[in-house]
Design a protein around this motif. Structure first.
Motif, mmCIF file in Angstrom:
data_model
loop_
_atom_site.group_PDB
_atom_site.id
_atom_site.type_symbol
_atom_site.label_atom_id
_atom_site.label_comp_id
_atom_site.label_asym_id
_atom_site.label_seq_id
_atom_site.Cartn_x
_atom_site.Cartn_y
_atom_site.Cartn_z
ATOM 1 N N LEU A 62 48.705 40.930 47.919
ATOM 2 C CA LEU A 62 47.380 41.535 47.949
ATOM 3 C C LEU A 62 46.323 40.480 47.644
ATOM 4 N N PRO A 63 45.121 40.617 48.188
ATOM 5 C CA PRO A 63 44.126 39.551 48.082
ATOM 6 C C PRO A 63 43.372 39.558 46.759
ATOM 7 N N LEU A 64 44.105 39.591 45.657
ATOM 8 C CA LEU A 64 43.503 39.532 44.327
ATOM 9 C C LEU A 64 43.750 38.143 43.747
ATOM 10 N N THR A 65 42.703 37.387 43.525
ATOM 11 C CA THR A 65 42.859 36.036 42.989
ATOM 12 C C THR A 65 42.275 35.887 41.591
ATOM 13 N N GLN A 66 41.611 36.926 41.091
ATOM 14 C CA GLN A 66 41.022 36.884 39.750
ATOM 15 C C GLN A 66 41.422 38.142 38.988
ATOM 16 N N ALA A 67 42.693 38.252 38.667
ATOM 17 C CA ALA A 67 43.213 39.431 37.972
ATOM 18 C C ALA A 67 44.247 39.033 36.934
ATOM 19 N N PRO A 68 43.889 38.145 35.984
ATOM 20 C CA PRO A 68 44.870 37.731 34.973
ATOM 21 C C PRO A 68 45.369 38.919 34.162
ATOM 22 N N ARG A 79 56.986 52.715 47.216
ATOM 23 C CA ARG A 79 55.687 52.051 47.293
ATOM 24 C C ARG A 79 55.568 51.019 46.184
ATOM 25 N N PRO A 80 54.970 49.882 46.478
ATOM 26 C CA PRO A 80 54.767 48.899 45.407
ATOM 27 C C PRO A 80 53.777 49.415 44.371
ATOM 28 N N LYS A 81 53.970 48.973 43.140
ATOM 29 C CA LYS A 81 53.098 49.403 42.047
ATOM 30 C C LYS A 81 52.305 48.214 41.520
ATOM 31 N N LEU A 82 51.015 48.420 41.363
ATOM 32 C CA LEU A 82 50.134 47.416 40.764
ATOM 33 C C LEU A 82 49.723 47.898 39.383
ATOM 34 N N ILE A 83 50.041 47.105 38.377
ATOM 35 C CA ILE A 83 49.562 47.359 37.011
ATOM 36 C C ILE A 83 48.375 46.421 36.821
ATOM 37 N N PHE A 84 47.187 46.998 36.774
ATOM 38 C CA PHE A 84 45.950 46.221 36.878
ATOM 39 C C PHE A 84 45.226 46.198 35.536
ATOM 40 N N LEU A 85 45.079 44.981 34.995
ATOM 41 C CA LEU A 85 44.387 44.829 33.712
ATOM 42 C C LEU A 85 42.879 44.786 33.941
ATOM 43 N N GLN A 86 42.211 45.796 33.411
ATOM 44 C CA GLN A 86 40.743 45.875 33.466
ATOM 45 C C GLN A 86 40.258 46.120 32.032
ATOM 46 N N ALA A 96 36.648 43.971 38.953
ATOM 47 C CA ALA A 96 36.292 45.247 39.573
ATOM 48 C C ALA A 96 37.541 46.073 39.840
ATOM 49 N N ALA A 97 37.373 47.383 39.881
ATOM 50 C CA ALA A 97 38.500 48.276 40.156
ATOM 51 C C ALA A 97 39.079 47.965 41.539
ATOM 52 N N PRO A 98 40.400 48.036 41.688
ATOM 53 C CA PRO A 98 41.021 47.753 42.984
ATOM 54 C C PRO A 98 40.439 48.640 44.082
ATOM 55 N N ALA A 99 40.071 48.014 45.194
ATOM 56 C CA ALA A 99 39.491 48.746 46.315
ATOM 57 C C ALA A 99 39.638 47.903 47.564
ATOM 58 N N GLY A 100 39.520 48.534 48.712
ATOM 59 C CA GLY A 100 39.590 47.804 49.969
ATOM 60 C C GLY A 100 40.742 48.279 50.834
ATOM 61 N N TYR A 101 40.928 47.585 51.939
ATOM 62 C CA TYR A 101 41.899 47.999 52.944
ATOM 63 C C TYR A 101 43.337 48.039 52.429
ATOM 64 N N TRP A 102 43.621 47.294 51.370
ATOM 65 C CA TRP A 102 44.989 47.172 50.876
ATOM 66 C C TRP A 102 45.319 48.173 49.775
ATOM 67 N N ALA A 103 44.290 48.649 49.053
ATOM 68 C CA ALA A 103 44.532 49.387 47.807
ATOM 69 C C ALA A 103 45.300 50.682 48.023
ATOM 70 N N VAL A 110 45.834 51.436 35.895
ATOM 71 C CA VAL A 110 44.845 50.584 35.227
ATOM 72 C C VAL A 110 45.138 50.579 33.733
ATOM 73 N N ILE A 111 45.219 49.368 33.167
ATOM 74 C CA ILE A 111 45.440 49.231 31.727
ATOM 75 C C ILE A 111 44.248 48.509 31.110
ATOM 76 N N ARG A 112 44.030 48.734 29.836
ATOM 77 C CA ARG A 112 42.890 48.139 29.137
ATOM 78 C C ARG A 112 43.274 46.974 28.243
ATOM 79 N N THR A 113 44.560 46.869 27.907
ATOM 80 C CA THR A 113 45.052 45.734 27.135
ATOM 81 C C THR A 113 46.288 45.186 27.826
ATOM 82 N N ALA A 114 46.512 43.896 27.687
ATOM 83 C CA ALA A 114 47.651 43.270 28.357
ATOM 84 C C ALA A 114 48.972 43.873 27.916
#
Length: 438
Positions: A62-68, A79-86, A96-103, A110-114
């Motif tokens: 997925l085209p996420l390059t800034q999602a440490p 389906r693949p699962k994305l655990i997204f740190l926000q 930003a929240a995941p969005a776009g053609y791939w999401a 979405v998680i708030r702590t690592a």
């Protein structure tokens, strides 16, 4: 780049990656492929972080390059699962929240702590975790199983149509910036000024670019990875070599051009190298041994050197005696994609092994046989490097060279021309020339 076009290509890309993941897991005996995006690294004895670099295995999906601090979980048949740190944060910009053609193709949590990722990850003993050691989270330590890494890296050489389109856009951005850099050079800018013009035109800062820009005036072009960037231009300005790329959605372009300040003999040599480079690009065909292109580059460049009175021997003699390597000391190119120097260039198969480099050519980064979907750079060069020329004399090969002619060209530093080329079932697609023609 039209999002709808990427949207139409992305499902097939994802299907290809899921098939590769399933086979890699079968080979390793694991049930889940877990991919951390990577974390920030901090400088020793300081609180400053290094520029973040996303895990290439992560951005392949997925085209996420800034999602440490994020994670992917790939389960065959699901389906693949994305655990997204926000995180909640007022010190830094929050992703930003995941969005776009791939999401819509992912189950997203979405998680708030690592640390919150731990409860969402599958049982650790069943996971192939592919990432860097610093990505460890509790017991979830990257184990990088060899069968998984070897398989995934080997097959990354074969780009999907979606990936080719991402690289095409990276080439368009890079060419736009190259044109701005040439204008700055013609206007008398310094190396640093040209670099700034490039970044401005690309819309990318130094840390966004796929690699550090090489911006070299005059003799600096003889330093293959010159990144010093003087703040004042030399007097007089004779030549300009720029090796600089751009990024798009995690994919790279890698482009090099060389210019003379005047329409002189060096400009004629640039044109001769350019003609040789185009001939080499046309060799990017299915079934061609990439090492053969490298050796042919030596013959063609030695022919250029002979035509300009620098070599006294035939191209074949120059190659056999190692004379051509003093003027062309690097490889003809490399694979490119998610990384500028893409992985598995020497891999014998998706189960491991190495294809040896030709004797006397230690810097070649790719020895595989080309196949449809592979994208490679073709970057022949001629340089006037004191250290290598002195070694040539010390080896008793000085009789092959007209040293007065070398002295005439040495103030220009060198020449390199580089394009990104796609191998297909038919004629190659030159993404770089295509962008320059647009």
């Amino acid at each position: 780049m039209s999002p709808s076009h990427l949207s139409s290509l992305y499902p097939q890309h994802l299907e290809t990656l899921q098939a590769r993941a399933a086979e890699a897991l079968r080979r390793s005996g694991h049930d889940y492929l877990v991919i951390p995006s990577g974390t920030l690294h901090y400088q020793a004895f300081d609180d400053r972080d290094y520029p973040y670099a996303v895990n290439p295995q992560f951005k392949a999906w997925l085209p996420l390059t800034q999602a440490p601090g994020s994670w992917l979980v790939i389960t065959p048949g699901a389906r693949p699962k994305l655990i997204f740190l926000q995180p909640h944060d007022y010190w830094h910009v929050v992703p930003a929240a995941p969005a776009g053609y791939w999401a819509g193709h992912f189950d997203i949590e979405v998680i708030r702590t690592a640390d919150a990722a731990i409860r969402l990850l599958p049982p650790v003993f069943r996971c192939a975790i592919v990432g860097e050691p610093q990505s460890a989270l509790g017991s979830y330590v990257p184990n990088n199983p060899e069968p998984v890494v070897q398989y995934l890296e080997y097959h990354r050489a074969f780009k999907t149509p979606y990936e080719i389109e991402m690289m095409r856009e990276a080439s368009r951005i890079g060419v736009r910036a190259h044109r701005a850099a040439e204008r700055a050079f013609r206007a008398g800018a310094s190396e640093f000024g040209i670099h700034l013009a490039y970044c401005q035109a690309a819309g990318q800062d130094a840390n966004d670019l796929p690699y550090g820009n090489i911006v070299a005036l005059n003799e600096h072009a003889a330093v293959l990875h010159y990144t010093h960037r003087d703040r004042l231009p030399p007097a007089p300005v004779r030549s300009f070599l720029i090796d600089a790329g751009a990024s798009f959605g995690g994919y790279a372009s890698d482009i090099t051009r060389t210019y003379s300040a005047a329409d002189d003999e060096f400009a004629a040599m640039i044109r001769a190298v350019d003609a040789a480079q185009l001939e080499l690009c046309d060799m990017v065909r299915a079934g061609t041994d990439y090492a053969h292109i490298h050796l042919q580059a030596h013959r063609l460049l030695a022919g250029v050197l002979r035509d300009f009175g620098i070599l006294k021997v035939s191209p074949e003699d120059a190659l056999a005696r190692g004379v051509s390597s003093a003027f062309f000391p690097h490889g003809i190119g490399h694979g490119i994609g998610l990384q500028v120097h893409d992985v598995a260039g020497l891999a014998a198969s998706d189960a491991g092994g190495t294809i040896a480099k030709p004797d006397g050519h230690p810097y070649l980064r790719l020895t595989r046989t080309l196949a449809p979907g592979m994208v490679v750079t073709i970057e022949p060069g001629i340089y006037f490097i004191d250290m290598l020329l002195d070694e040539l004399k010390a080896k008793g090969q000085g009789d092959a060279v007209d040293w007065d002619r070398v002295d005439a060209f040495k103030p220009y530093g060198g020449i390199r021309i580089e394009d990104d080329v796609v191998c297909t079932d038919d004629a190659p697609i030159n993404l770089t020339r295509e962008a320059f023609a647009g």
